[in-house]
Write an enzyme that holds these catalytic residues in place. Structure first.
Site, PDB file in Angstrom:
ATOM      1  N   ASN A   1      -2.396  -6.050   5.715  1.00 50.09           N
ATOM      2  CA  ASN A   1      -2.477  -7.135   4.730  1.00 50.09           C
ATOM      3  C   ASN A   1      -3.424  -8.225   5.221  1.00 50.09           C
ATOM      4  O   ASN A   1      -3.322  -8.685   6.355  1.00 50.09           O
ATOM      5  CB  ASN A   1      -1.099  -7.759   4.509  1.00 50.09           C
ATOM      6  CG  ASN A   1      -0.025  -6.723   4.349  1.00 50.09           C
ATOM      7  OD1 ASN A   1      -0.097  -5.888   3.478  1.00 50.09           O
ATOM      8  ND2 ASN A   1       0.953  -6.744   5.241  1.00 50.09           N
TER       9      ASN A   1
ATOM     10  N   HIS B   1      -9.469  -3.217   9.987  1.00 45.40           N
ATOM     11  CA  HIS B   1      -9.304  -3.166   8.528  1.00 45.40           C
ATOM     12  C   HIS B   1      -9.624  -4.503   7.858  1.00 45.40           C
ATOM     13  O   HIS B   1      -9.920  -4.536   6.667  1.00 45.40           O
ATOM     14  CB  HIS B   1      -7.846  -2.844   8.174  1.00 45.40           C
ATOM     15  CG  HIS B   1      -7.515  -1.381   8.162  1.00 45.40           C
ATOM     16  ND1 HIS B   1      -8.298  -0.443   7.540  1.00 45.40           N
ATOM     17  CD2 HIS B   1      -6.457  -0.709   8.674  1.00 45.40           C
ATOM     18  CE1 HIS B   1      -7.727   0.749   7.680  1.00 45.40           C
ATOM     19  NE2 HIS B   1      -6.615   0.617   8.364  1.00 45.40           N
TER      20      HIS B   1
ATOM     21  N   GLU C   1       0.831  -1.201   0.000  1.00 45.64           N
ATOM     22  CA  GLU C   1       0.000   0.000   0.000  1.00 45.64           C
ATOM     23  C   GLU C   1       0.862   1.246   0.000  1.00 45.64           C
ATOM     24  O   GLU C   1       1.839   1.288   0.737  1.00 45.64           O
ATOM     25  CB  GLU C   1      -0.915   0.029   1.226  1.00 45.64           C
ATOM     26  CG  GLU C   1      -1.986   1.125   1.099  1.00 45.64           C
ATOM     27  CD  GLU C   1      -2.908   1.247   2.301  1.00 45.64           C
ATOM     28  OE1 GLU C   1      -2.531   0.811   3.400  1.00 45.64           O
ATOM     29  OE2 GLU C   1      -4.001   1.788   2.130  1.00 45.64           O
TER      30      GLU C   1
ATOM     31  N   GLU D   1      -9.334   4.419   6.749  1.00 45.36           N
ATOM     32  CA  GLU D   1      -8.533   4.861   7.887  1.00 45.36           C
ATOM     33  C   GLU D   1      -9.383   5.506   8.980  1.00 45.36           C
ATOM     34  O   GLU D   1      -9.141   5.299  10.162  1.00 45.36           O
ATOM     35  CB  GLU D   1      -7.423   5.807   7.426  1.00 45.36           C
ATOM     36  CG  GLU D   1      -6.435   5.158   6.461  1.00 45.36           C
ATOM     37  CD  GLU D   1      -5.848   3.855   6.999  1.00 45.36           C
ATOM     38  OE1 GLU D   1      -5.953   3.584   8.205  1.00 45.36           O
ATOM     39  OE2 GLU D   1      -5.295   3.092   6.185  1.00 45.36           O
TER      40      GLU D   1
ATOM     41  N   HIS E   1      -6.703  -1.493  15.388  1.00 43.03           N
ATOM     42  CA  HIS E   1      -6.861  -0.733  14.143  1.00 43.03           C
ATOM     43  C   HIS E   1      -6.669  -1.671  12.935  1.00 43.03           C
ATOM     44  O   HIS E   1      -7.511  -1.736  12.039  1.00 43.03           O
ATOM     45  CB  HIS E   1      -5.838   0.406  14.132  1.00 43.03           C
ATOM     46  CG  HIS E   1      -5.798   1.230  12.882  1.00 43.03           C
ATOM     47  ND1 HIS E   1      -6.198   2.550  12.848  1.00 43.03           N
ATOM     48  CD2 HIS E   1      -5.406   0.937  11.619  1.00 43.03           C
ATOM     49  CE1 HIS E   1      -6.052   3.013  11.618  1.00 43.03           C
ATOM     50  NE2 HIS E   1      -5.565   2.055  10.841  1.00 43.03           N
ATOM     51  N   GLU E   2      -5.567  -2.420  12.944  1.00 45.73           N
ATOM     52  CA  GLU E   2      -5.283  -3.288  11.789  1.00 45.73           C
ATOM     53  C   GLU E   2      -6.333  -4.381  11.653  1.00 45.73           C
ATOM     54  O   GLU E   2      -6.708  -4.762  10.546  1.00 45.73           O
ATOM     55  CB  GLU E   2      -3.886  -3.915  11.921  1.00 45.73           C
ATOM     56  CG  GLU E   2      -2.728  -2.914  12.022  1.00 45.73           C
ATOM     57  CD  GLU E   2      -2.773  -1.809  10.991  1.00 45.73           C
ATOM     58  OE1 GLU E   2      -3.155  -2.094   9.844  1.00 45.73           O
ATOM     59  OE2 GLU E   2      -2.447  -0.655  11.331  1.00 45.73           O
TER      60      GLU E   2
ATOM     61  N   GLY F   1       3.387   2.445  10.634  1.00 46.21           N
ATOM     62  CA  GLY F   1       3.281   1.810  11.945  1.00 46.21           C
ATOM     63  C   GLY F   1       2.956   0.332  11.791  1.00 46.21           C
ATOM     64  O   GLY F   1       3.540  -0.529  12.443  1.00 46.21           O
ATOM     65  N   ALA F   2       2.010   0.049  10.906  1.00 45.25           N
ATOM     66  CA  ALA F   2       1.606  -1.329  10.646  1.00 45.25           C
ATOM     67  C   ALA F   2       0.835  -1.354   9.332  1.00 45.25           C
ATOM     68  O   ALA F   2       0.433  -0.306   8.826  1.00 45.25           O
ATOM     69  CB  ALA F   2       0.722  -1.842  11.781  1.00 45.25           C
ATOM     70  N   MET F   3       0.654  -2.557   8.785  1.00 38.19           N
ATOM     71  CA  MET F   3      -0.070  -2.683   7.522  1.00 38.19           C
ATOM     72  C   MET F   3      -1.024  -3.866   7.612  1.00 38.19           C
ATOM     73  O   MET F   3      -0.630  -4.968   7.973  1.00 38.19           O
ATOM     74  CB  MET F   3       0.929  -2.847   6.364  1.00 38.19           C
ATOM     75  CG  MET F   3       0.280  -3.094   5.013  1.00 38.19           C
ATOM     76  SD  MET F   3      -0.766  -1.693   4.499  1.00 38.19           S
ATOM     77  CE  MET F   3      -2.005  -2.553   3.537  1.00 38.19           C
TER      78      MET F   3
HETATM   79 ZN   LIG Z   1      -5.085   1.916   8.842  1.00 39.81          ZN
END
Ligand SMILES: [Zn+2]
Length: 878
Positions: free
Chosen positions: A287, A323, A149, A342, A319-320, A283-285
């Site tokens: 996937n 998503h 991303e 987001e 948060h992740e 910070g993080a993704m």
């Molecule tokens: Zn996010």
């Protein structure tokens, strides 16, 4: 470029216009992707077979690639070979390779594109890249990992790299037998192949976007839990203590179950893996099924980290995982919908934190944290609407900012309050059900919320998401008629709103608090209105600050509100929000700064942490704007801070007990640091005593909650010896959080020699590119550092630019860090002159925002420097 004239940002803007997207003649259905990374040469071999639906008669296929060396290409239609070595053309500007062939494949047929290619495991944290850690013998070891991303899947392999072009993926990774191979899905089979290697093939994924793909190859340790109905695992490189992943692992299992219930939607993948990556730009993704994190945001040791670190880890994990539904299962159709992803994940992580950790009172913190960062950025002329037109790939990185994350989540909080949280959640359930595995636009969410609530959500919310900025609501009173008059205008920090920028009228939920409770129905739809209040003695607008606006009261009313706060008539959110509004309004000329300082002074007996957090932040923002002013005035401001915080700090103390709550720990930490740094003798002596023991080898002498504060005090009052001790901690500590705190602190040293060393550190091999902002940040706390940062940028620009390519958002952050602390137009001109001769692609928006922020401070100083000086004199601080 995201900037537009404000008046061109009408609600009818067609945001899809002008998007640079791939031709629509074919549509990808399935990819079979095989990759073989070499962790010694940092090259990888790849093969991709893409099944396509031919939508229109086709003689060419265009797909995205960047920095990929395509070795061979074949096109088939059914079993028929259409082309065995078709012509390839590359367009650097749009990052597309076009495959052209003489025979036409008719619409309605299927086609297959097969390509073999070579790529590099780059060191830039984008696409398929390498990340390093230290082996037991001190040597550098590597893993191969991905960050797609927003638009770097095309850097890993040729693909149709747009969020709406969802397809199924079957991934095969070829690697040394002893290495762990991970991807979004679980393993289907493993086979021995050449040279003692294995080929790991993963099960076919559901329909998903390219930016959510992930593959990782390397030596990894793992812990696992069966607390959720599917396997949940945490992975880390061998140099880390994998047990530090336990907190995140258990929280993830709980959170997945909670989300399945709340969303009434089963997590559709067979497992959830979370991996700590040593080099990571964000910070993080999220996937799908394989979430990647910066080490500090996943691994956490309760024994060596403070309360705020724990909260940060919890927020990032939740948060992740939000998503996985919002973003992954249902995806925005293009990047202008990024805020949907987001904003929602941000909102949901707070909602989830509140469920699991009610004692953290996160919605109180929301007012001082999320709401303030949204309002701060959105008060600049160079801000942008939540739904921002994005056309080109290189514009996308610049919108991963406080508008998409914070303002986006504030808008959702506002609508959830307006509809009621349960109705809001019902709307979310309908939205996820209707659009599962599909793509949406913002209006699809509004439609689902309207469906659940029976209210015209789109009409109200469109204005908030399609326009830049927010209003200030000015309040006046008519005592004779017991009536209150409110009027809205665009709010700009630079206090120079032009009439054409003040056209948008927001639907403002007034949230009128009086002695009878809160009137949630009262709204301001037009420019202004009056309403009756039963008792003018006490009322307040924007109860709990769930509305996105500032409220400007007369000085008399503000004083009355200060008294009401003492009488317990206002909630914590009200008190913190009111202080924030007053501070921001003074900084932009709506009120006198002396009035705000008096207001702050009246809060000396305030009992709550969140309110103190805002109080100290407001003093800090005055001190930051005054950083280039006369030392005498600066010392007087410091003395004021000392006076305000010391008593409370002594009362709370700085010993930590098992029984201390999460908030209490942060409260003690905040006031201890604030008092000691402002020169309070008692706390300063305590900090220096702790540091002395620490310097002599007793690492337990400083409690984790106090670590940052004690380092700062030691550097403020010390020199090279203190600096070396902290640097040594960075070099030797085992836990990433401890190392980061040390690195974040060294910039506070202001001796010229030490500033030089800090800046040299930032570009040295000792600091990973992902952490470059840590040593720089501390330099912003003093004038010498601010000047040195800018000189450093000028001298090292080419190196910095090469280290942090403009496609990554980090370059913009570094430019911001090194320019935005200035306070005068003269400095803007100097910065502008420097960048005029260079490309600002990828960070032009950060630069414009820096300039606006500097201009705002210059205006503030011009208006209120004398006013502040007079107040400090009257209060005997000067
Ligand atoms: Zn996010």
């Amino acid at each position: 470029m995201c900037r537009r004239d404000a008046d061109a940002m009408g609600a009818n803007l067609d945001i899809a216009k002008g998007r640079e997207v791939l031709p629509k003649n074919v549509k990808p259905l399935h990819y079979h992707l095989t990759l073989e990374p070499n962790l010694e040469t940092f090259e990888y071999e790849g093969k991709v077979v893409i099944d396509l639906d031919v939508v229109e008669d086709t003689t060419s296929i265009s797909l995205n690639t960047i920095d990929i060396d395509i070795k061979s290409t074949e096109v088939h239609s059914g079993s028929k070979l259409i082309a065995s070595s078709p012509k390839l053309t590359y367009d650097e500007n749009t990052q597309t390779t076009t495959v052209s062939f003489p025979d036409t494949i008719p619409a309605g047929h299927k086609a297959t594109l097969t390509q073999t290619f070579k790529g590099t495991l780059n060191a830039n944290m984008a696409g398929f890249y390498r990340s390093s850690y230290k082996g037991e013998d001190g040597s550098d070891k590597y893993i191969a990992t991905t960050q797609m991303e927003p638009t770097d899947a095309r850097r890993a392999f040729p693909c149709f790299d747009e969020p709406a072009l969802k397809a199924e993926f079957t991934i095969t990774l070829i690697a040394d037998k002893k290495l762990t191979c991970l991807s979004n899905m679980d393993v289907a089979n493993e086979k021995d192949v050449h040279d003692g290697k294995k080929a790991v093939t993963f099960n076919k994924s559901p329909l998903m976007s390219t930016y959510l793909l992930a593959f990782i190859v390397g030596e990894l340790n793992m812990i696992e839990t069966d607390a959720f109905r599917l396997p949940v695992r945490v992975f880390a490189t061998p140099d880390k203590d994998i047990e530090h992943g336990r907190f995140s692992l258990e929280l993830a299992a709980k959170t997945l179950e909670f989300y399945e219930t709340k969303f009434n939607s089963k997590f559709p993948l067979p497992k959830m893996d979370m991996v700590a990556i040593p080099d990571f730009s964000a910070g993080a993704m999220e996937n799908w099924g394989l979430v990647t994190y910066r080490v500090v945001d996943l691994l956490f040791d309760e024994k060596t980290s403070g309360a705020s670190t724990k909260q940060r880890v919890a927020e990032v994990v939740q948060h992740e995982l939000a998503h996985q539904w919002f973003g992954n299962l249902v995806t925005m159709d293009f990047w202008d919908g990024l805020w949907l992803n987001e904003g929602f994940a941000t909102w949901m992580s707070w909602y989830s934190c509140n469920e699991f950790y009610p004692e953290w009172k996160v919605w109180q913190g929301y007012v001082t944290d999320n709401l303030q960062s949204a309002l701060a950025l959105d008060s600049l002329r160079s801000s942008h609407p939540i739904e921002v037109p994005v056309k080109r790939a290189d514009e996308i990185n610049q919108i991963f900012d406080a508008i998409s994350y914070s303002k986006g989540s504030c808008v959702l909080r506002m609508v959830s309050k307006y509809l009621g949280e349960e109705t809001f959640m019902e709307g979310v359930r309908r939205y996820l059900k209707k659009h599962a595995f599909g793509n949406t636009q913002t209006n699809d969410l509004w439609a689902a919320l309207a469906d659940a609530s029976g209210k015209d959500v789109e009409k109200i919310m469109d204005i908030w998401t399609k326009n830049v900025g927010f209003p200030v609501v000015s309040v006046t009173e008519d005592a004779e008629n017991n009536s209150v008059h409110v009027k809205q205008n665009r709010f700009l920090r630079t206090a120079d709103v032009k009439p054409e920028e003040d056209q948008v009228l927001y639907p403002v939920f007034l949230g009128l608090r009086s002695k009878d409770g809160v009137d949630e129905e009262l709204t301001l739809d037009g420019r202004e209105r009056s309403f009756k209040v039963k008792d003018l003695d006490f009322y307040k607008i924007n109860a709990d600050h769930s509305g996105i606006y500032r409220t400007s009261y007369s000085p008399e009313r503000l004083q009355k509100l200060g008294e009401a706060a003492k009488k317990g008539l206002l909630t914590v959110e009200d008190r913190a929000g009111m202080i924030a509004d007053a501070g921001a309004l003074a900084a932009s000329g709506y009120q006198k700064t002396s009035g705000v300082l008096s207001l702050l002074q009246g809060f000396d007996t305030e009992p709550e942490f969140v309110v103190w957090d805002e109080l100290t932040a407001r003093i800090a923002s005055v001190r930051a704007a005054w950083v280039f002013q006369d030392d005498k005035v600066k010392d007087a401001l410091k003395a004021f801070q000392r006076d305000l915080v010391s008593k409370k700090s002594h009362e709370l103390g700085w010993d930590f007990k098992e029984s201390d709550g999460h908030i209490e720990q942060q409260f003690k930490s905040l006031l201890f640091s604030s008092a000691a740094l402002a020169g309070d003798e008692t706390t300063k002596a305590a900090a220096l005593e702790m540091f002395e023991k620490f310097k002599n080898g007793d690492r337990s002498a400083i409690h984790p909650n106090l670590r940052a504060g004690v380092y700062a005090v030691a550097l403020q009052n010390g020199g090279e010896a203190e600096y070396d001790a902290i640097l040594n901690e960075y070099r030797t500590a085992k836990v990433a959080d401890e190392r980061n705190t040390a690195l974040r602190s060294i910039g506070r040293a202001r001796q010229p020699e030490l500033i030089k060393r800090t800046l040299a550190m930032a570009l040295s091999k000792e600091v990973k590119d992902q952490d470059i902002y840590l040593p720089l940040g501390g330099l912003r706390s003093h004038k010498e550092g601010i000047l040195a940062l800018w000189d450093w940028v000028k001298v090292n620009w080419d190196t910095i630019y090469k280290k942090l390519p403009p496609g990554l958002s980090m370059l913009g952050s570094v430019v911001s860090l090194c320019t935005s602390s200035f306070t005068s137009e003269k400095q803007i001109q100097e910065i502008d002159a420097f960048f005029k001769e260079r490309s600002t692609k990828g960070f032009d928006q950060s630069l414009a925002q820096s300039f606006d922020a500097i201009r705002a401070k210059e205006g503030w100083l011009k208006r209120d420097a004398d006013d502040v000086e007079a107040w400090l004199k009257a209060k005997k601080y000067l």
